[in-house]
Design an enzyme around this catalytic site. Structure first.
Site, PDB file in Angstrom:
ATOM      1  N   CYS A 103     -35.745  79.499 116.761  1.00  0.00           N
ATOM      2  CA  CYS A 103     -35.439  78.217 117.392  1.00  0.00           C
ATOM      3  C   CYS A 103     -35.784  78.247 118.875  1.00  0.00           C
ATOM      4  CB  CYS A 103     -33.958  77.894 117.187  1.00  0.00           C
ATOM      5  SG  CYS A 103     -33.436  76.364 117.961  1.00  0.00           S
ATOM      6  N   CYS A 135     -33.376  76.466 121.156  1.00  0.00           N
ATOM      7  CA  CYS A 135     -32.106  77.181 121.386  1.00  0.00           C
ATOM      8  C   CYS A 135     -32.307  78.336 122.363  1.00  0.00           C
ATOM      9  CB  CYS A 135     -31.554  77.794 120.098  1.00  0.00           C
ATOM     10  SG  CYS A 135     -31.606  76.735 118.681  1.00  0.00           S
ATOM     11  N   ASP A 136     -33.399  79.070 122.197  1.00  0.00           N
ATOM     12  CA  ASP A 136     -33.511  80.374 122.870  1.00  0.00           C
ATOM     13  C   ASP A 136     -34.621  80.457 123.912  1.00  0.00           C
ATOM     14  OD1 ASP A 136     -31.467  81.267 121.222  1.00  0.00           O
ATOM     15  OD2 ASP A 136     -32.849  81.874 119.645  1.00  0.00           O
TER      16      ASP A 136
END
Ligand code: NDP
Length: 331
Positions: free
Chosen positions: A133, A136-137
């Site tokens: 992701c 997300c990261d």
């Protein structure tokens, strides 16, 4: 016994919940113990969901959907369905804490899961440089050297997004042509931070506490090479989450749940599917929401045609006090 259990809490599950609750079916939504809201809770800005011209954060959108479903009487259970028996007239769904719930209808809206490469290091280094992701990261990879595996739209989208943070993004693809749409390819090709490693597959990931590199194998001549990296994003597609219903519900050749025509009806009477679990193609929040609507309407129609005596047995709903999404977030 209940009239309806909905398994899944993405746009499909919650939209089905809104419609079913407004139809007074008092649905129980089994929302997962860790990921209520589904994949959209892992995204940031959602710019293409109608009604939000300025965009909306994915988690906020899902909280709004949940609140809307609860407002009309849906009950949300923060647990995972671990076993289902959907073949009989009365459907049974067992959740992680061991409780079994019964209902006359089930809407199966479990979405899809990120595909893995199948390497053991994927698990051990997950969260330590291996990710599925970018939104997300990506933030953790400022000025780093990273790679994205895959040749589809997801891989191009992730690679392009990651150039906001990383110094260099290498797209590792097992062929010499991309599957991605032309516009996504053009965008990635035009980005000076993106390079391509063609005809390469990842056969090993190095690193003890964090990713330090990968071993690549050339898919044409079989030669192996090393590539030093700080992070590896895997974007090789999704698999519909159907494992609970294998052997019960018919599965389409694409691996999604098979439904009748444009309906949500599976081969099992009283069992309906919605969202990415039945959709190998479009896989958008809005199409999943539309599909949740179809499933709720199909379930309502099915219940309306049932023997009134059987239906009366499902009137004994005694929903416990649900925790609202806002309470959950502020807790
Ligand atoms: P796709 O199935 O389209 O692509 C998966 C890619 O990963 C392919 O290039 C495939 O290679 C590769 N791959 C699959 N398995 C492996 C493996 N084990 N090892 C190495 N490579 C592998 O999935 P996507 O997630 O990219 O897209 C899914 C759907 O979502 C598509 O319809 C897409 O259009 C849509 N989508 C749309 C977006 C947008 O419009 N903004 C953004 C993201 C997705 P190969 O080509 O060799 O098969």
């Amino acid at each position: 016994m209940r009239q309806l259990i909905i398994i899944g809490s993405g746009p499909a599950g919650f939209t089905a919940g809104i419609y079913a609750a407004r139809a007074e079916l008092k649905p129980l939504i089994i929302a997962s113990s860790v990921e209520t809201g589904g994949e959209l809770t892992k995204t940031t800005e959602v710019e293409n969901f109608p009604g939000f011209p300025d965009g909306i954060q994915g988690p906020d959108l899902m909280i709004k959907m949940q609140d809307q479903a609860e407002k009309f009487g849906a009950e949300v259970l923060y647990d995972d369905a671990v076993e289902v028996d959907l073949t009989g007239e009365v459907k049974r769904v067992t959740v992680g804490n061991g409780t079994t719930y019964e209902a006359l209808t089930v809407i199966y809206a479990t979405g899809s899961a990120y595909r893995h490469l199948g390497l053991p290091e994927e698990q051990t280094l997950s969260g330590h440089g291996v990710s599925w992701c970018a939104t997300c990261d990506g933030f953790f990879f400022r000025q780093k050297n990273i790679a994205v595996v895959g040749g589809g739209d997801s891989a191009m989208e992730e690679a392009t997004f990651l150039t906001r943070f990383a110094d260099k993004v290498t797209v590792i693809h097992r062929k010499d042509t991309l599957r991605a749409s032309k516009i996504m390819q053009d965008r990635a090709n035009a980005d000076p931070k993106i390079e391509f490693a063609w005809n390469k597959e990842v056969i090993g990931i190095q690193g003890e506490s964090a990713v330090t590199g990968v071993t690549l194998r050339d898919t044409v001549d079989g030669t192996e090479s090393e590539l030093a990296l700080d992070g590896l994003f895997i974007a090789i597609g999704n698999d519909p989450r159907t494992h609970l219903v294998h052997g019960q519900i018919d599965i389409a050749p694409e691996g999604t749940i098979a439904v009748e025509g444009r309906s949500s009806r599976t081969n099992l009477p009283g069992v309906f599917a919605a969202g990415d679990v039945l959709d190998p193609t479009y896989r958008q929040a809005i199409t999943a929401a539309g599909s949740g609507t179809v499933a709720a309407l199909d379930a309502e129609k099915y219940l309306a045609d049932l023997d009134p005596e059987l239906l009366a047995r499902a009137d004994g709903n005694t929903p416990s006090e649900p925790v609202t999404a806002s309470e959950r977030v502020s807790a």
